[in-house]
Design an enzyme around this catalytic site. Sequence first.
Site, PDB file in Angstrom:
ATOM      1  N   ASP A  16       0.857  -1.172   0.000  1.00 21.09           N
ATOM      2  CA  ASP A  16       0.000   0.000   0.000  1.00 21.09           C
ATOM      3  C   ASP A  16       0.903   1.235   0.000  1.00 21.09           C
ATOM      4  OD1 ASP A  16      -2.567   1.342   0.204  1.00 21.09           O
ATOM      5  OD2 ASP A  16      -1.985   1.839   2.260  1.00 21.09           O
ATOM      6  N   ASP A  18      -0.301   5.155   0.734  1.00 22.27           N
ATOM      7  CA  ASP A  18      -0.625   6.126   1.782  1.00 22.27           C
ATOM      8  C   ASP A  18      -0.558   5.459   3.145  1.00 22.27           C
ATOM      9  OD1 ASP A  18      -1.186   8.335   0.087  1.00 22.27           O
ATOM     10  OD2 ASP A  18      -3.138   7.479  -0.384  1.00 22.27           O
TER      11      ASP A  18
END
Length: 336
Positions: A16, A18
């Site tokens: 991922d 953010d």
Amino acid sequence: MDIQTLIDPYDTLLLDLDGVVYLGRDAVPGAPESLREAAGRGVRLAYVTNNASRTPGAIAEHLSALGAPATPEDVVTSAQAAARLVAERVAPGAAVLTVGGMGLRSALRAHGLRPVSTAMDGAVAVVQGIAPGLSYGLLSEGALAVRQGALFVAANADSTMPTSRGELPGNGAMTRVIATATGVEPIVAGKPEPPLHRESMLRTGSRRPLVVGDRLDTDIEGATNAGVDSLLVLTGVASPLDLLTAGPRHRPTYVAAGLSALHRPYPQVRRDGDGWACEGWTARWEEGRLRLDGRGDPLDGLRAAAAATWEAAGEGQADEDAVKAVLDSSLSGGTP
């Protein structure tokens, strides 16, 4: 026997962005260095993001500027997953009303679809993704098209997104405008639903992936749905309390302070009598409450506490009040 580092059993990291690699425009401290080390050891890096606002090229440029190794081919977005999902359901060249940014438009064009901006353009589908400056006018056009029978697809359903300023409304919050106005729920392409992980596996050809994320309800649940291992890092959304009160689908294989843990042996969490132990900590449940004893790295205490709590909760979730006092006292030093 040599002690393996956490990353050793895996050929690909499905990362991922953010809250894991960066927060807003700034790198998470130590993340780029850890990723360069992983790439140097021959591990494939795939940046898998629910953010559909930017193109893979723009994301790769941002990552490279932060010092993380990345090319556009290393980036897999919910926009790409949403575009494939739509392309499999509509005719080639069909008009798709795009409630989002350039990342979504580019992904749709890559699948031979035609992005449009008004319901009058004959849209057979509406695809929504987060974008700065998303307007009331475009949301209204999306609602009109859905009311007229267009397929409604959301790039992701994240209610918030982490930034250096704090958590801001995410695409999941914005899709409620069209859903509430029309009574139609969108098909979701992003994590934790299968389409984005399917897209990631198609693009990487991974055999032994490790999902790395900061959210239990997207990254970790997505890994659970895909049947692969996961690492939760505490640099983004999820807190220690969230971890201890997680239900079965939200329980990661590993938990760490950040990406540097990939290159160290992972501490063993082992059975200790009627409880669990990790390094200098022991955790057990007594009379419906969590008891945690020990000293040393608070993160090891959290790992032991998670094992004991998840065992006690079984298929359910632990009561917040039963674990919060332990976090406030025994682990008051915080996680590093």
